[in-house]
Design a protein around this motif. Structure first.
Motif, PDB file in Angstrom:
ATOM      1  N   PHE A   6       0.850  -1.188   0.000  1.00 34.82           N
ATOM      2  CA  PHE A   6       0.000   0.000   0.000  1.00 34.82           C
ATOM      3  C   PHE A   6       0.888   1.241   0.000  1.00 34.82           C
ATOM      4  CE2 PHE A   6      -2.605  -3.330   1.771  1.00 34.82           C
ATOM      5  CZ  PHE A   6      -3.873  -3.087   1.274  1.00 34.82           C
ATOM      6  N   TYR A   7       0.569   2.188  -0.864  1.00 31.39           N
ATOM      7  CA  TYR A   7       1.268   3.469  -0.929  1.00 31.39           C
ATOM      8  C   TYR A   7       0.325   4.544  -0.379  1.00 31.39           C
ATOM      9  CZ  TYR A   7       4.517   0.973  -3.932  1.00 31.39           C
ATOM     10  OH  TYR A   7       5.420   0.070  -4.428  1.00 31.39           O
ATOM     11  N   MET A   8       0.640   5.006   0.819  1.00 30.14           N
ATOM     12  CA  MET A   8      -0.231   5.930   1.517  1.00 30.14           C
ATOM     13  C   MET A   8      -0.086   7.356   0.971  1.00 30.14           C
ATOM     14  SD  MET A   8      -1.702   3.836   3.439  1.00 30.14           S
ATOM     15  CE  MET A   8      -1.569   2.351   4.433  1.00 30.14           C
ATOM     16  N   GLU A   9      -1.039   8.225   1.357  1.00 28.45           N
ATOM     17  CA  GLU A   9      -1.018   9.606   0.894  1.00 28.45           C
ATOM     18  C   GLU A   9       0.192  10.377   1.410  1.00 28.45           C
ATOM     19  OE1 GLU A   9      -4.806  11.365   1.904  1.00 28.45           O
ATOM     20  OE2 GLU A   9      -5.368  11.338  -0.210  1.00 28.45           O
ATOM     21  N   ILE A  25     -10.183  -4.213   4.599  1.00 25.49           N
ATOM     22  CA  ILE A  25      -9.443  -2.986   4.312  1.00 25.49           C
ATOM     23  C   ILE A  25     -10.394  -1.806   4.495  1.00 25.49           C
ATOM     24  CG2 ILE A  25      -8.121  -1.702   2.574  1.00 25.49           C
ATOM     25  CD1 ILE A  25      -7.618  -4.460   1.223  1.00 25.49           C
ATOM     26  N   GLY A  26      -9.952  -0.772   5.226  1.00 27.30           N
ATOM     27  CA  GLY A  26     -10.775   0.412   5.415  1.00 27.30           C
ATOM     28  C   GLY A  26     -10.290   1.259   6.577  1.00 27.30           C
ATOM     29  N   SER A  31     -10.326  -3.118  10.965  1.00 24.03           N
ATOM     30  CA  SER A  31      -9.815  -3.591   9.678  1.00 24.03           C
ATOM     31  C   SER A  31      -8.393  -4.138   9.851  1.00 24.03           C
ATOM     32  CB  SER A  31      -9.801  -2.450   8.656  1.00 24.03           C
ATOM     33  OG  SER A  31     -11.106  -1.936   8.467  1.00 24.03           O
ATOM     34  N   LEU A  32      -8.094  -5.230   9.139  1.00 22.70           N
ATOM     35  CA  LEU A  32      -6.732  -5.776   9.182  1.00 22.70           C
ATOM     36  C   LEU A  32      -5.746  -4.802   8.551  1.00 22.70           C
ATOM     37  CD1 LEU A  32      -7.337  -9.551   8.325  1.00 22.70           C
ATOM     38  CD2 LEU A  32      -6.885  -8.512  10.549  1.00 22.70           C
ATOM     39  N   VAL A  33      -6.191  -4.120   7.508  1.00 24.53           N
ATOM     40  CA  VAL A  33      -5.380  -3.051   6.916  1.00 24.53           C
ATOM     41  C   VAL A  33      -6.146  -1.749   7.117  1.00 24.53           C
ATOM     42  CG1 VAL A  33      -4.285  -2.161   4.838  1.00 24.53           C
ATOM     43  CG2 VAL A  33      -4.415  -4.636   5.213  1.00 24.53           C
ATOM     44  N   GLN A  34      -5.695  -0.950   8.092  1.00 22.40           N
ATOM     45  CA  GLN A  34      -6.403   0.279   8.414  1.00 22.40           C
ATOM     46  C   GLN A  34      -5.820   1.432   7.601  1.00 22.40           C
ATOM     47  OE1 GLN A  34      -6.452   1.271  12.555  1.00 22.40           O
ATOM     48  NE2 GLN A  34      -7.786   3.050  12.286  1.00 22.40           N
ATOM     49  N   LEU A  35      -6.692   2.080   6.842  1.00 20.61           N
ATOM     50  CA  LEU A  35      -6.298   3.220   6.030  1.00 20.61           C
ATOM     51  C   LEU A  35      -6.723   4.502   6.734  1.00 20.61           C
ATOM     52  CD1 LEU A  35      -7.431   1.891   2.524  1.00 20.61           C
ATOM     53  CD2 LEU A  35      -5.197   1.655   3.614  1.00 20.61           C
ATOM     54  N   THR A  36      -5.918   5.533   6.579  1.00 20.87           N
ATOM     55  CA  THR A  36      -6.230   6.815   7.217  1.00 20.87           C
ATOM     56  C   THR A  36      -6.689   7.865   6.212  1.00 20.87           C
ATOM     57  OG1 THR A  36      -3.903   7.483   7.032  1.00 20.87           O
ATOM     58  CG2 THR A  36      -4.575   6.386   9.067  1.00 20.87           C
ATOM     59  N   GLY A  42     -15.089   3.422   5.831  1.00 14.98           N
ATOM     60  CA  GLY A  42     -14.776   2.683   7.049  1.00 14.98           C
ATOM     61  C   GLY A  42     -14.566   1.204   6.769  1.00 14.98           C
ATOM     62  N   ARG A  43     -15.491   0.608   6.025  1.00 20.34           N
ATOM     63  CA  ARG A  43     -15.333  -0.775   5.563  1.00 20.34           C
ATOM     64  C   ARG A  43     -15.322  -0.714   4.044  1.00 20.34           C
ATOM     65  NH1 ARG A  43     -15.948  -3.786  10.120  1.00 20.34           N
ATOM     66  NH2 ARG A  43     -17.196  -2.884  11.805  1.00 20.34           N
ATOM     67  N   HIS A  44     -14.140  -0.540   3.507  1.00 17.08           N
ATOM     68  CA  HIS A  44     -13.997  -0.217   2.085  1.00 17.08           C
ATOM     69  C   HIS A  44     -14.047  -1.459   1.198  1.00 17.08           C
ATOM     70  CE1 HIS A  44     -12.720   2.929  -0.872  1.00 17.08           C
ATOM     71  NE2 HIS A  44     -12.507   1.830  -1.572  1.00 17.08           N
ATOM     72  N   ALA A  45     -13.203  -2.464   1.486  1.00 18.17           N
ATOM     73  CA  ALA A  45     -13.109  -3.633   0.600  1.00 18.17           C
ATOM     74  C   ALA A  45     -12.515  -4.804   1.364  1.00 18.17           C
ATOM     75  CB  ALA A  45     -12.265  -3.305  -0.632  1.00 18.17           C
ATOM     76  N   THR A  46     -12.557  -5.964   0.720  1.00 16.69           N
ATOM     77  CA  THR A  46     -11.919  -7.160   1.261  1.00 16.69           C
ATOM     78  C   THR A  46     -11.122  -7.851   0.155  1.00 16.69           C
ATOM     79  OG1 THR A  46     -13.844  -8.557   0.764  1.00 16.69           O
ATOM     80  CG2 THR A  46     -13.739  -7.554   2.962  1.00 16.69           C
ATOM     81  N   ILE A  47     -10.112  -8.614   0.565  1.00 20.00           N
ATOM     82  CA  ILE A  47      -9.368  -9.491  -0.339  1.00 20.00           C
ATOM     83  C   ILE A  47      -9.535 -10.912   0.190  1.00 20.00           C
ATOM     84  CG2 ILE A  47      -7.125 -10.103  -1.290  1.00 20.00           C
ATOM     85  CD1 ILE A  47      -6.314  -7.191  -1.125  1.00 20.00           C
TER      86      ILE A  47
END
Length: 213
Positions: A6-9, A25-26, A31-36, A42-47
């Motif tokens: 993941f390439y963050m902002e 992811i969210g 979320s296992l991968v928490q995005l800021t 909040g609950r964006h997607a899953t893999i």
């Protein structure tokens, strides 16, 4: 092991190995991968992993999930695919990711270290946007003559009734004149006078006698 980079902002890089059957992811703390990033839901997607294959699924996020530039609901991931979660870009690797570059990607979602997005070619030309009509535009000479309200055409209801009345009156006048001429030729008399005499002759005469006392 398959992984996602993941390439963050803020320019940081997060490497996540897909050890779980489902990776959430969210922005939600669970979320296992928490995005800021605010563009991520909040609950964006899953893999999900199914038979050594990995599928990314959007969870009805506000800004969508994209694979190689195309918005998806669910898609099979292949090695090197670029996945976008809102403004956060990521790269899926079927195995371990390559060594981290010395220079981090710059800007939202990374820069030169990301694979180029897929080019989507549309067969049909896009429809140009329709410009809204301004309410204060000038009226054409015809619209100014008839007014801007309604359908833009003059009201012909009253003039049509007047025309019909004139036509009927002319027809009746011509019929009476023709009838009078025919009567004068055949009967050698005046139609109006003969009609009055006939009407007065057919009426019974009433004689009033004064009774003597």
């Amino acid at each position: 092991m398959a992984s996602v980079v993941f390439y963050m902002e803020d320019g940081s890089t997060l490497v996540h190995k897909l050890e779980n059957e489902v990776t959430t992811i969210g922005r939600h703390p669970d979320s296992l991968v928490q995005l800021t990033c605010p563009s991520s839901s909040g609950r964006h997607a899953t893999i999900k992993q199914t038979d050594d294959k990995f599928y990314v699924q959007d969870l009805g996020s506000s800004n969508g999930t994209r694979v190689n530039g195309a918005e998806i609901e669910e898609a099979l991931l292949k090695d090197g695919d670029r996945v976008g979660f809102g403004d956060v870009q990521a790269v899926f690797y079927a195995g371990d990711p390559p060594a981290q570059p010395k220079e981090r990607p710059t800007g939202p979602g990374g820069g030169k270290n990301l694979p180029p997005p897929a080019i989507i070619i549309y067969d049909e030309p896009t429809t140009p946007a329709v410009k809204p009509v301004k309410s204060g535009r000038a009226l054409s000479p015809v619209r100014r003559a008839y007014g801007s309200k309604g359908s833009g055409y003059p009201d012909t209801t009253e003039s049509g009734c007047a025309t019909a009345f004139v036509v009927i009156a002319m027809f009746l006048f011509a019929f009476i004149v023709g009838l009078a001429l025919r009567h004068s030729k055949d009967m050698n008399g005046n139609l109006l006078t003969d009609m009055l005499d006939k009407i007065s002759g057919s009426m019974p005469k009433i004689k009033i006698e004064k009774k003597e006392e």
